[in-house]
Scaffold this active site. Sequence first.
Site, PDB file in Angstrom:
ATOM      1  N   TYR A 135      93.741  75.840   4.299  1.00 24.11           N
ATOM      2  CA  TYR A 135      94.037  75.010   5.754  1.00 24.11           C
ATOM      3  C   TYR A 135      93.838  75.823   6.965  1.00 24.11           C
ATOM      4  CZ  TYR A 135      97.302  71.944   8.324  1.00 24.11           C
ATOM      5  OH  TYR A 135      97.570  71.110   9.249  1.00 24.11           O
ATOM      6  N   LYS A 162      91.047  72.236   4.364  1.00 26.33           N
ATOM      7  CA  LYS A 162      91.055  71.343   5.370  1.00 26.33           C
ATOM      8  C   LYS A 162      90.939  71.998   6.730  1.00 26.33           C
ATOM      9  CE  LYS A 162      94.916  68.637   7.963  1.00 26.33           C
ATOM     10  NZ  LYS A 162      96.282  68.358   7.821  1.00 26.33           N
TER      11      LYS A 162
END
Length: 323
Positions: A135, A162
């Site tokens: 992330y 992400k």
Amino acid sequence: MFKPEGVYVAMLTPFDENGEIDELSLRRTAEFAIQQGVDGLFPNSTVGEFVRLSFDEKVRIVEIVVDQAKGRVPVTPGAADTYARGSIELSKEAKRLGCEAVVITTPWYLPVSQEMIERHYEAIAEAVDIPIILYNIPMFTAPISYDVVGRLSRLENIVGMKDSSGSMSDNVNFMDKVRLLGTLDKFNFLVGREETFFPALMAGAKGSMTACAGIIPEVIVGIYRAYKEKDYNKANQLQYSFLKLLRAMNTVPFPIAFKVAMEARGFSMGIQRAVLSDAEKNNLKLVRSSIDEIMEELFGNNYKVDLEKLVSTEEFKQYVINK
């Protein structure tokens, strides 16, 4: 091995009037997203204020979301912490509860080098038996370099990323580094900024993990479906349709107005754990009015969700009794 793909909801965390987790509202937000066709749920997210939650609260949230999902969609909770051991403990709990993967940011607050970031992820990957989604969110934590992402993509249980940088340049460079290493077939990119969803899909991203997927899933799922059907004009129209809402939600400290938008749809979000000034409270009233107007523009007069059709009060009473 599991790979994230499609529309994932970065879930908000609803609180009750005492500031505790509101289980009924959490179940309803999960159910709403599932019924609208999302592909996965991401509780304990940034917009879900994971940094304001205790370890036990994070575990309880995952329990509730997994129970409500009942295997219909993957649940990939946040397991970030400022040190590897904390992320390892959260990841093991996620595995125990039946989650498909965990989402982990880089450490925050204290400065870290790219070498420290790489070793942080390696230590977690070595210690847990669950897929990991990197992330990147440089507005709140140290950014991950292209080279580090490329090298980490070679680890068996690191299955995707992400990217919440909001930068299409970063997005394509991350994908290119992974492509050059030959690991793109086992490593999926998802965008974390709604503004870039459709263009990122066209560039090779495999989906998104965003708050708007839970607030206006009709639109975000619509973009993805139109893209899959090669109806690019429709996808582009939908991409632009909600930017006014997103700008309104970003006019007050994150993520307060995102909760206001959920309330506009009828969900209870409860009190804020963040303490607001009087000026911010007054500004929030104006933002609330603006968001209501934008919701009506998007959905007409029927933008309120019938919560009882999601999880009725009687159904919830049975959850509590059975628990």
